[in-house]
Structures are given as C-alpha cells and as structure tokens.
Design an enzyme around this catalytic site. Sequence first.
Site, PDB file in Angstrom:
ATOM      1  N   LYS A 241     -37.994 -31.588   7.881  1.00 50.06           N
ATOM      2  CA  LYS A 241     -38.133 -30.173   7.540  1.00 50.06           C
ATOM      3  C   LYS A 241     -39.611 -29.876   7.418  1.00 50.06           C
ATOM      4  CE  LYS A 241     -35.160 -26.845   6.298  1.00 50.06           C
ATOM      5  NZ  LYS A 241     -33.798 -26.595   6.716  1.00 50.06           N
TER       6      LYS A 241
ATOM      7  N   GLY B 226     -23.238 -12.972  -0.840  1.00 48.79           N
ATOM      8  CA  GLY B 226     -24.351 -12.867   0.104  1.00 48.79           C
ATOM      9  C   GLY B 226     -23.829 -12.608   1.506  1.00 48.79           C
ATOM     10  N   VAL B 227     -24.081 -11.389   2.008  1.00 42.51           N
ATOM     11  CA  VAL B 227     -23.623 -11.067   3.367  1.00 42.51           C
ATOM     12  C   VAL B 227     -24.834 -10.766   4.257  1.00 42.51           C
ATOM     13  CG1 VAL B 227     -21.197 -10.498   3.116  1.00 42.51           C
ATOM     14  CG2 VAL B 227     -22.882  -8.819   2.383  1.00 42.51           C
ATOM     15  N   GLY B 228     -25.742 -11.743   4.283  1.00 39.79           N
ATOM     16  CA  GLY B 228     -26.913 -11.675   5.159  1.00 39.79           C
ATOM     17  C   GLY B 228     -26.524 -12.193   6.525  1.00 39.79           C
TER      18      GLY B 228
ATOM     19  N   VAL C 158     -25.647 -15.290   7.821  1.00 38.45           N
ATOM     20  CA  VAL C 158     -24.427 -16.095   7.940  1.00 38.45           C
ATOM     21  C   VAL C 158     -23.241 -15.384   7.290  1.00 38.45           C
ATOM     22  CG1 VAL C 158     -23.370 -18.323   7.495  1.00 38.45           C
ATOM     23  CG2 VAL C 158     -25.812 -18.208   7.865  1.00 38.45           C
TER      24      VAL C 158
ATOM     25  N   TYR D 275     -22.529 -12.325   6.913  1.00 37.26           N
ATOM     26  CA  TYR D 275     -21.983 -11.238   7.744  1.00 37.26           C
ATOM     27  C   TYR D 275     -21.060 -11.814   8.838  1.00 37.26           C
ATOM     28  CZ  TYR D 275     -21.672  -7.713  11.382  1.00 37.26           C
ATOM     29  OH  TYR D 275     -21.184  -6.856  12.340  1.00 37.26           O
TER      30      TYR D 275
HETATM   31  P1  NAD Z   1     -30.085 -14.407   4.595  1.00 38.51           P
HETATM   32  O1  NAD Z   1     -31.344 -14.271   3.826  1.00 38.51           O
HETATM   33  O2  NAD Z   1     -29.941 -13.682   5.875  1.00 38.51           O
HETATM   34  O3  NAD Z   1     -28.841 -13.970   3.676  1.00 38.51           O
HETATM   35  C1  NAD Z   1     -28.763 -14.202   2.309  1.00 38.51           C
HETATM   36  C2  NAD Z   1     -28.176 -12.955   1.675  1.00 38.51           C
HETATM   37  O4  NAD Z   1     -27.944 -13.195   0.288  1.00 38.51           O
HETATM   38  C3  NAD Z   1     -29.112 -11.742   1.762  1.00 38.51           C
HETATM   39  O5  NAD Z   1     -28.389 -10.654   2.293  1.00 38.51           O
HETATM   40  C4  NAD Z   1     -29.518 -11.504   0.306  1.00 38.51           C
HETATM   41  O6  NAD Z   1     -29.722 -10.118   0.025  1.00 38.51           O
HETATM   42  C5  NAD Z   1     -28.314 -12.050  -0.432  1.00 38.51           C
HETATM   43  N1  NAD Z   1     -28.552 -12.455  -1.825  1.00 38.51           N
HETATM   44  C6  NAD Z   1     -29.678 -13.009  -2.362  1.00 38.51           C
HETATM   45  N2  NAD Z   1     -29.461 -13.259  -3.676  1.00 38.51           N
HETATM   46  C7  NAD Z   1     -28.193 -12.885  -3.932  1.00 38.51           C
HETATM   47  C8  NAD Z   1     -27.391 -12.910  -5.101  1.00 38.51           C
HETATM   48  N3  NAD Z   1     -27.848 -13.366  -6.261  1.00 38.51           N
HETATM   49  N4  NAD Z   1     -26.121 -12.455  -5.015  1.00 38.51           N
HETATM   50  C9  NAD Z   1     -25.629 -11.967  -3.854  1.00 38.51           C
HETATM   51  N5  NAD Z   1     -26.369 -11.903  -2.712  1.00 38.51           N
HETATM   52  C10 NAD Z   1     -27.622 -12.362  -2.765  1.00 38.51           C
HETATM   53  O7  NAD Z   1     -29.872 -15.967   4.789  1.00 38.51           O
HETATM   54  P2  NAD Z   1     -28.837 -16.693   5.762  1.00 38.51           P
HETATM   55  O8  NAD Z   1     -29.552 -17.162   6.967  1.00 38.51           O
HETATM   56  O9  NAD Z   1     -27.601 -15.882   5.883  1.00 38.51           O
HETATM   57  O10 NAD Z   1     -28.523 -18.008   4.906  1.00 38.51           O
HETATM   58  C11 NAD Z   1     -27.685 -17.948   3.770  1.00 38.51           C
HETATM   59  C12 NAD Z   1     -27.583 -19.330   3.151  1.00 38.51           C
HETATM   60  O11 NAD Z   1     -27.032 -20.234   4.096  1.00 38.51           O
HETATM   61  C13 NAD Z   1     -28.931 -19.943   2.730  1.00 38.51           C
HETATM   62  O12 NAD Z   1     -28.713 -20.748   1.596  1.00 38.51           O
HETATM   63  C14 NAD Z   1     -29.303 -20.814   3.906  1.00 38.51           C
HETATM   64  O13 NAD Z   1     -30.163 -21.869   3.522  1.00 38.51           O
HETATM   65  C15 NAD Z   1     -27.934 -21.330   4.308  1.00 38.51           C
HETATM   66  N6  NAD Z   1     -27.844 -21.744   5.699  1.00 38.51           N
HETATM   67  C16 NAD Z   1     -28.121 -20.877   6.704  1.00 38.51           C
HETATM   68  C17 NAD Z   1     -28.003 -21.278   8.017  1.00 38.51           C
HETATM   69  C18 NAD Z   1     -28.239 -20.332   9.164  1.00 38.51           C
HETATM   70  O14 NAD Z   1     -27.816 -20.620  10.285  1.00 38.51           O
HETATM   71  N7  NAD Z   1     -28.888 -19.191   8.939  1.00 38.51           N
HETATM   72  C19 NAD Z   1     -27.628 -22.594   8.315  1.00 38.51           C
HETATM   73  C20 NAD Z   1     -27.319 -23.473   7.262  1.00 38.51           C
HETATM   74  C21 NAD Z   1     -27.445 -23.028   5.956  1.00 38.51           C
END
Ligand code: NAD
Length: 353
Positions: free
Chosen positions: A80, A180-182, A184, A186
């Site tokens: 990483k 969290g509906v960012g 992933v 979503y």
């Molecule tokens: P992202 O930042 O797009 O989404 C995270 C969402 O969580 C955001 O919409 C944010 O507003 C929301 N959030 C933050 N704090 C919150 C809380 N206290 N309560 C509710 N919502 C909250 O990130 P992502 O890429 O969707 O990743 C989400 C998680 O999955 C992270 O932990 C990341 O490390 C993990 N992950 C992501 C991937 C990937 O492919 N993107 C792969 C493996 C693991």
Amino acid sequence: MDLFGKLSSYDFGEVHFKLDKATQLKAIVAIHDSRLGPALGGCRFIEYATDDDAVVDALRLARGMTYKAAITGLGHGGGKSVIIKPKGHFDRVGLFRAFGKFIDDLRGHYITAEDSGTGLEDMEIIRTQTKHVTGIDPSHGGSGDPSPFTALGVRRGIEACVKFKLGKADLKGIHVAVQGVGHVGYYLCKELHAAGAKLTVADVDKLKSERAQREFGASVVAINDVASVECDVFAPCALGAGLNDGTIPHLKASIVAGAANNQLAEPRHGDDIHARGILYAPDYAINAGGLVNVAQEAQGYDAGKAREKTLKIYDTIYDICERSKRLAAPTYKVADMLAEEKLAAVSKGKAHA
Ligand code: NAD
C-alpha cells in the site's frame, strides 16, 4: 516512533520513503509480503496529523492487502502507498508525476491503484511515468472504477451469509441496512435492490442517501441509528472501526457483511460479535472484488474473468462460515488462519524447490 520495532510488530521487511521538495511529495510505499507475487494495493492521499500516523496507516493497510490477496487466491503480495496530502496549495499533476517516478524506481516490486483520496485522473498521471499502475481509464486498456466489482463481491458474500445463517437461497425480502452509500455502497444497493432485498440507508451526505431512496426505494435513517436498525444484514460501507464497544451491543442484525476496510475497531470486537451469535463476514474476504479487478488488469484486462473470480467470493465466505461453526471460532480468526495457511504453503513450496 521506534520505526524498526513497528515494522517488526507488523511482520514487515520493506518500506520505502520519498521526499520531493519541489512538488511537496511525501510518500511511503509499504511492501508487507511478496511471497505470492508483486505487492498490489492502492494509494491513499489524505491529510495526517503526524508523519507517524501516515507510516502506521501504510503498514496496517499493506498487511491487510497480503491477507486479502491470499484468501482470494490472487498471485499478489500485500502493499500500500500513502501520500501525505499537503496542507496548503499544491500542484496535483506535478505531485502525482513525482509519485509515478517513485513507483517506477521500485521496478514493479509494488503496483499501485486507487484508494481514498485518489481517482482515475491521478492513475492516468502516474501512468505517464510508470507501467506499474492499475485502475486506469478503460479507454487505455484499464479496468476503471473498482467499486462496482467490490459491490458485486459484497453482494455475493451477503448471499453466502444469508444461505448459511438464514437458510435462504436468495435475497428476496431480506432487509439490509447499508451504512454509507458512496462509491461501493451505491452499487451495493443497486445489486441488492435488483435481487429483491429491502433497503435502509444512512450517509452523512444527504444527497447520497436521497439518491438511494429515489432509485432503490430505500428508507433513510440518521447516521447514528443505522447500526441498530432491526434488519437481517448490517452492511458497513463507510469508514473503518464501525464495529466497536459502542455499536456491537446495539446490533439487531443477525449478519454483519459490508465493504468497509478494518471494520473491527480491535480484533477483540470480532470475538464480541461472535459471542452475540451474529455472523460477521471478515472485511478483507468479502470486499476483495475491487482487488480482483485490478489484479486482472495487471495481467491484461478481461472484465469477464474478473467477474467470474469475484463471484467466487460466495465460496470463500461460505467456507469461512462452515469452518467457524466447526471450530467454534470467530470468523475473523478463521479468515486469518486460511490466509496464513496459503502463505505458509508458498514458503514451504519455495523451501522445497
Ligand atoms: P466513499 O468515500 O465513496 O463512500 C463512503 C461513504 O460513506 C460516503 O458517501 C460518506 O459520505 C459516507 N460516510 C462517511 N462517514 C459516515 C458515517 N459515519 N455514517 C454514514 N455514512 C458515512 O468510499 P468507497 O470507495 O465507497 O469505500 C467505502 C468503504 O469500502 C471504505 O472503507 C473503503 O476502504 C472500502 N473499500 C472500498 C473499495 C472500492 O472498490 N472503492 C474496495 C475495498 C474496500
């Protein structure tokens, strides 16, 4: 910080540092293990209170990548990188160009990709300096955004848990609370909605939870309430450490299965969840779809193969559930054991070669 003591406590051998004053680049590449192949893992670009915090973050995340690649059966080691985000104004293109050069100097020992704070555009800049980068634009032969693959794998992991714990072969009518509906979260809602699940969501960003409400008929709750929603599955898809002393006693779901990395605030919380009779899908095993996708890209991208391998996350999670029951051991310990067995097998093979 006692740097070498820290490296030793995380079982590390190799960490690289780069300071480039001209672009304000302060970067760390942590390579935890390369027994299975070159280290692969994303590049995090966020602010840190101290340099020590950045080093510890890189070590912790790289170690997690070793376990994730091993349990998923990928020919990659764990690595990483962390770039400490400058506080004031900076030239993003110059900074990521300097980072790309740094990665190139490591000659493929570490392959980078997106993580928190970095995106496709940054990978494109890195690509001008090195070929050891994944998650690049599909128009350049890359795999693009890994989130839909991560979500697909999480949906498969949820299906395995639902089958194991609730005896149901599909997700029709299964109630999932998504924290969290960012990116992933979503796509996970999209997958679950298509499979007939009922959704409750929460996000600090109101626009995102409203979008899930509009598109998938999700109910929206306050962020402090989502972990205690009466439901079948709680899916943490926001930040890490969401499973802790404050939340575990209030969980009402019978399954916890989501995308977030490092969901357990401390390993002992995995024991607490187990003691409560709640089935926890170990984070690095269920959220490996994105890694599968970039690993596929490193070999010449084939979306079909990446999808096929991601679907197998069902088998990995089901296997962990079965062993956990058989051994009367928490799932997080079973996952660690399986990953360590795979790593030990390579070492043994090498020793006999
Ligand atoms: P992202 O930042 O797009 O989404 C995270 C969402 O969580 C955001 O919409 C944010 O507003 C929301 N959030 C933050 N704090 C919150 C809380 N206290 N309560 C509710 N919502 C909250 O990130 P992502 O890429 O969707 O990743 C989400 C998680 O999955 C992270 O932990 C990341 O490390 C993990 N992950 C992501 C991937 C990937 O492919 N993107 C792969 C493996 C693991």
